[in-house]
Design a protein around this motif. Sequence first.
Motif, PDB file in Angstrom:
ATOM      1  N   GLY A  11       0.828  -1.211   0.000  1.00 32.68           N
ATOM      2  CA  GLY A  11       0.000   0.000   0.000  1.00 32.68           C
ATOM      3  C   GLY A  11       0.860   1.258   0.000  1.00 32.68           C
ATOM      4  O   GLY A  11       2.088   1.186   0.178  1.00 32.68           O
ATOM      5  N   ARG A  12       0.194   2.406  -0.178  1.00 35.56           N
ATOM      6  CA  ARG A  12       0.932   3.687  -0.168  1.00 35.56           C
ATOM      7  C   ARG A  12       1.740   3.830   1.124  1.00 35.56           C
ATOM      8  O   ARG A  12       2.923   4.163   1.107  1.00 35.56           O
ATOM      9  CB  ARG A  12      -0.054   4.864  -0.306  1.00 35.56           C
ATOM     10  N   MET A  13       1.091   3.587   2.278  1.00 40.36           N
ATOM     11  CA  MET A  13       1.806   3.707   3.554  1.00 40.36           C
ATOM     12  C   MET A  13       2.726   2.511   3.783  1.00 40.36           C
ATOM     13  O   MET A  13       3.811   2.662   4.345  1.00 40.36           O
ATOM     14  CB  MET A  13       0.794   3.822   4.711  1.00 40.36           C
ATOM     15  N   GLY A  14       2.298   1.322   3.369  1.00 39.66           N
ATOM     16  CA  GLY A  14       3.101   0.109   3.595  1.00 39.66           C
ATOM     17  C   GLY A  14       4.521   0.273   3.069  1.00 39.66           C
ATOM     18  O   GLY A  14       5.498  -0.020   3.776  1.00 39.66           O
ATOM     19  N   VAL A  98      -1.559   0.827  15.156  1.00 38.85           N
ATOM     20  CA  VAL A  98      -2.610   0.935  14.142  1.00 38.85           C
ATOM     21  C   VAL A  98      -2.750   2.377  13.659  1.00 38.85           C
ATOM     22  O   VAL A  98      -3.022   3.290  14.440  1.00 38.85           O
ATOM     23  CB  VAL A  98      -3.972   0.438  14.693  1.00 38.85           C
ATOM     24  N   GLY A  99      -2.582   2.555  12.344  1.00 41.20           N
ATOM     25  CA  GLY A  99      -2.775   3.873  11.741  1.00 41.20           C
ATOM     26  C   GLY A  99      -4.007   3.930  10.862  1.00 41.20           C
ATOM     27  O   GLY A  99      -4.387   4.998  10.386  1.00 41.20           O
ATOM     28  N   THR A 100      -4.632   2.774  10.640  1.00 38.66           N
ATOM     29  CA  THR A 100      -5.845   2.714   9.813  1.00 38.66           C
ATOM     30  C   THR A 100      -6.889   3.673  10.358  1.00 38.66           C
ATOM     31  O   THR A 100      -7.030   3.825  11.580  1.00 38.66           O
ATOM     32  CB  THR A 100      -6.411   1.267   9.852  1.00 38.66           C
ATOM     33  N   THR A 101      -7.641   4.312   9.468  1.00 38.85           N
ATOM     34  CA  THR A 101      -8.733   5.199   9.902  1.00 38.85           C
ATOM     35  C   THR A 101     -10.059   4.684   9.334  1.00 38.85           C
ATOM     36  O   THR A 101     -10.077   3.769   8.509  1.00 38.85           O
ATOM     37  CB  THR A 101      -8.503   6.644   9.425  1.00 38.85           C
ATOM     38  N   GLY A 102     -11.157   5.303   9.774  1.00 44.05           N
ATOM     39  CA  GLY A 102     -12.469   4.973   9.222  1.00 44.05           C
ATOM     40  C   GLY A 102     -13.202   3.861   9.950  1.00 44.05           C
ATOM     41  O   GLY A 102     -14.124   3.253   9.387  1.00 44.05           O
ATOM     42  N   ASN A 125      -3.321  10.011  13.348  1.00 47.42           N
ATOM     43  CA  ASN A 125      -2.246  10.706  12.641  1.00 47.42           C
ATOM     44  C   ASN A 125      -0.954  10.553  13.444  1.00 47.42           C
ATOM     45  O   ASN A 125      -0.887  10.966  14.596  1.00 47.42           O
ATOM     46  CB  ASN A 125      -2.595  12.191  12.469  1.00 47.42           C
ATOM     47  N   PHE A 126       0.055   9.950  12.821  1.00 43.53           N
ATOM     48  CA  PHE A 126       1.314   9.673  13.513  1.00 43.53           C
ATOM     49  C   PHE A 126       2.344  10.773  13.320  1.00 43.53           C
ATOM     50  O   PHE A 126       3.466  10.661  13.792  1.00 43.53           O
ATOM     51  CB  PHE A 126       1.866   8.314  13.058  1.00 43.53           C
ATOM     52  N   SER A 127       1.979  11.836  12.611  1.00 45.75           N
ATOM     53  CA  SER A 127       2.934  12.924  12.384  1.00 45.75           C
ATOM     54  C   SER A 127       3.159  13.702  13.678  1.00 45.75           C
ATOM     55  O   SER A 127       2.206  14.006  14.416  1.00 45.75           O
ATOM     56  CB  SER A 127       2.385  13.843  11.287  1.00 45.75           C
ATOM     57  N   HIS A 159      -8.012   8.950  -3.497  1.00 46.43           N
ATOM     58  CA  HIS A 159      -8.264   7.543  -3.159  1.00 46.43           C
ATOM     59  C   HIS A 159      -8.676   7.366  -1.704  1.00 46.43           C
ATOM     60  O   HIS A 159      -9.061   6.269  -1.308  1.00 46.43           O
ATOM     61  CB  HIS A 159      -7.014   6.697  -3.433  1.00 46.43           C
ATOM     62  N   LYS A 160      -8.561   8.413  -0.911  1.00 44.81           N
ATOM     63  CA  LYS A 160      -8.898   8.252   0.515  1.00 44.81           C
ATOM     64  C   LYS A 160     -10.387   7.974   0.664  1.00 44.81           C
ATOM     65  O   LYS A 160     -11.220   8.717   0.115  1.00 44.81           O
ATOM     66  CB  LYS A 160      -8.490   9.494   1.315  1.00 44.81           C
ATOM     67  N   ILE A 161     -10.717   6.939   1.435  1.00 42.74           N
ATOM     68  CA  ILE A 161     -12.117   6.477   1.483  1.00 42.74           C
ATOM     69  C   ILE A 161     -12.940   7.261   2.508  1.00 42.74           C
ATOM     70  O   ILE A 161     -14.048   7.710   2.224  1.00 42.74           O
ATOM     71  CB  ILE A 161     -12.158   4.962   1.830  1.00 42.74           C
TER      72      ILE A 161
HETATM   73  P1  NAD Z   1      -3.692   1.880   0.454  1.00 49.03           P
HETATM   74  O1  NAD Z   1      -5.021   1.485  -0.122  1.00 49.03           O
HETATM   75  O2  NAD Z   1      -2.639   2.392  -0.472  1.00 49.03           O
HETATM   76  O3  NAD Z   1      -3.069   0.635   1.240  1.00 49.03           O
HETATM   77  C1  NAD Z   1      -3.805  -0.281   2.018  1.00 49.03           C
HETATM   78  C2  NAD Z   1      -3.178  -1.637   1.798  1.00 49.03           C
HETATM   79  O4  NAD Z   1      -3.765  -2.589   2.676  1.00 49.03           O
HETATM   80  C3  NAD Z   1      -3.412  -2.163   0.356  1.00 49.03           C
HETATM   81  O5  NAD Z   1      -2.150  -2.514  -0.222  1.00 49.03           O
HETATM   82  C4  NAD Z   1      -4.271  -3.405   0.570  1.00 49.03           C
HETATM   83  O6  NAD Z   1      -3.994  -4.430  -0.362  1.00 49.03           O
HETATM   84  C5  NAD Z   1      -3.812  -3.813   1.984  1.00 49.03           C
HETATM   85  N1  NAD Z   1      -4.712  -4.770   2.618  1.00 49.03           N
HETATM   86  C6  NAD Z   1      -6.060  -4.801   2.574  1.00 49.03           C
HETATM   87  N2  NAD Z   1      -6.507  -5.894   3.248  1.00 49.03           N
HETATM   88  C7  NAD Z   1      -5.410  -6.536   3.733  1.00 49.03           C
HETATM   89  C8  NAD Z   1      -5.210  -7.723   4.496  1.00 49.03           C
HETATM   90  N3  NAD Z   1      -6.245  -8.464   4.932  1.00 49.03           N
HETATM   91  N4  NAD Z   1      -3.932  -8.074   4.806  1.00 49.03           N
HETATM   92  C9  NAD Z   1      -2.880  -7.340   4.398  1.00 49.03           C
HETATM   93  N5  NAD Z   1      -3.012  -6.221   3.644  1.00 49.03           N
HETATM   94  C10 NAD Z   1      -4.255  -5.824   3.337  1.00 49.03           C
HETATM   95  O7  NAD Z   1      -4.003   2.930   1.599  1.00 49.03           O
HETATM   96  P2  NAD Z   1      -2.989   3.945   2.333  1.00 49.03           P
HETATM   97  O8  NAD Z   1      -3.050   5.265   1.707  1.00 49.03           O
HETATM   98  O9  NAD Z   1      -1.675   3.271   2.523  1.00 49.03           O
HETATM   99  O10 NAD Z   1      -3.728   4.101   3.739  1.00 49.03           O
HETATM  100  C11 NAD Z   1      -4.014   2.984   4.562  1.00 49.03           C
HETATM  101  C12 NAD Z   1      -4.753   3.443   5.817  1.00 49.03           C
HETATM  102  O11 NAD Z   1      -3.879   4.259   6.606  1.00 49.03           O
HETATM  103  C13 NAD Z   1      -6.000   4.295   5.539  1.00 49.03           C
HETATM  104  O12 NAD Z   1      -6.990   3.976   6.500  1.00 49.03           O
HETATM  105  C14 NAD Z   1      -5.503   5.718   5.753  1.00 49.03           C
HETATM  106  O13 NAD Z   1      -6.533   6.627   6.101  1.00 49.03           O
HETATM  107  C15 NAD Z   1      -4.553   5.491   6.900  1.00 49.03           C
HETATM  108  N6  NAD Z   1      -3.516   6.515   7.088  1.00 49.03           N
HETATM  109  C16 NAD Z   1      -3.256   6.851   8.378  1.00 49.03           C
HETATM  110  C17 NAD Z   1      -2.249   7.751   8.673  1.00 49.03           C
HETATM  111  C18 NAD Z   1      -1.925   8.023  10.119  1.00 49.03           C
HETATM  112  O14 NAD Z   1      -0.975   8.781  10.413  1.00 49.03           O
HETATM  113  N7  NAD Z   1      -2.657   7.411  11.074  1.00 49.03           N
HETATM  114  C19 NAD Z   1      -1.501   8.321   7.638  1.00 49.03           C
HETATM  115  C20 NAD Z   1      -1.784   7.949   6.316  1.00 49.03           C
HETATM  116  C21 NAD Z   1      -2.790   7.018   6.062  1.00 49.03           C
END
Ligand code: NAD
Length: 253
Positions: A11-14, A98-102, A125-127, A159-161
Motif C-alpha cells: 500500500g501507499r503507507m506500507g 494501528v494507523g488505519t482510519t475509518g 495521525n502519527f505525524s 483515493h482516501k475512502i
Molecule cells: P492503500 O489502499 O494504499 O493501502 C492499504 C493496503 O492494505 C493495500 O495494499 C491493501 O492491499 C492492503 N490490505 C487490505 N486488506 C489486507 C489484508 N487483509 N492483509 C494485508 N493487507 C491488506 O491505503 P494507504 O493510503 O496506505 O492508507 C491505509 C490506511 O492508513 C487508511 O486507513 C488511511 O486513512 C490510513 N492513514 C493513516 C495515517 C496516520 O498517520 N494514522 C496516515 C496515512 C494514512
Amino acid sequence: MTKIAVVGATGRMGKVLITAVSANEKATLTAASVRPGGEGAGSVDAGAIAGVGDLGVLLVDDLAAVINQCDVVIDFTTPQATLEHLEICANANKKIVVGTTGFSPEQLKQLQTFSESHAIVFAPNFSIGVNAAFHLLGVAAEILGGDVEIDITEAHHKHKIDAPSGTALRMGEIIQNSLSLNGHDDQLNYNSIRAGDIVGEHTVMFVGAGERIEITHRAMSRMNFATGAVRAALWLEDKSVGMFDMQDVLGLK
Ligand code: NAD
C-alpha cells in the motif's frame, strides 16, 4: 533491536513504512504481508517493493504464518483487515501500532477490547507536527471559545475512502473537550476535499468579529507518518497492556 512486521506492505503507507523501518537502527523488518492472494506473496522481497533493495524478507499473504517472527505489527490497511490482524496479534500475544482510519463505533470497541489484554498504539495521525497542532488547538479553543465560529477543513488524495479524515475528527474532539471544559458549546463545521495526490492537509479556522486565527498542518510526504509509527512501535517495548496514542508516545499527556 525491535522486530517489526508491516502489513499492507504494498500500500501507499506500507511501502513508506518498510523504508522507515529499514532506516531505523533500533528496528528490523522481519515480516511483511499483503492481502490474501495479493500480488508478490511468496516471491517478492519487501525491500524491493519499497525501493530500498532486498531486505531478505519475502512478502506473505497470511500474517498468521509469520507473526512469531516479530515483536510488533504496524498496520495501515483497512478497518476490516486491521480487525483480522488484531485477532492474529491477540492469539500470538503481540503488540500492534494501528494507523488505519475509518472505523465504525462498533469496530472501535474491538480495538478497545484488544487493549484490555494487549498493548496497542492507535492514532489517526502519527505525524509529530499534527500532534503538536492537536495541543495548540486545545489551547486556542480554551482562549477563544464562545466568541468564534470554528471550521475544520481537510484535503486528501482522491483515493482516501473516509471523510472527514480521522485527524479532522480528532481535532474536533480536542476542540470540543476544551470548549466544554470552559462551559462553551460552539458548533464545529467540517469540510472535506478529495483531489489529486494531496498527502494530507488540515486547517482549523477560529473566526471571530473582524479577525480569525488559522492553524494549518500540511504533510508534504508520507514519511512523517511512517517515522512516527516506527517511533510508536519502539516505544511499545516496555508496555504490555493498554490503549495508547501518539500523545502518549511523545509524552504530551
Ligand atoms: P492503500 O489502499 O494504499 O493501502 C492499504 C493496503 O492494505 C493495500 O495494499 C491493501 O492491499 C492492503 N490490505 C487490505 N486488506 C489486507 C489484508 N487483509 N492483509 C494485508 N493487507 C491488506 O491505503 P494507504 O493510503 O496506505 O492508507 C491505509 C490506511 O492508513 C487508511 O486507513 C488511511 O486513512 C490510513 N492513514 C493513516 C495515517 C496516520 O498517520 N494514522 C496516515 C496515512 C494514512
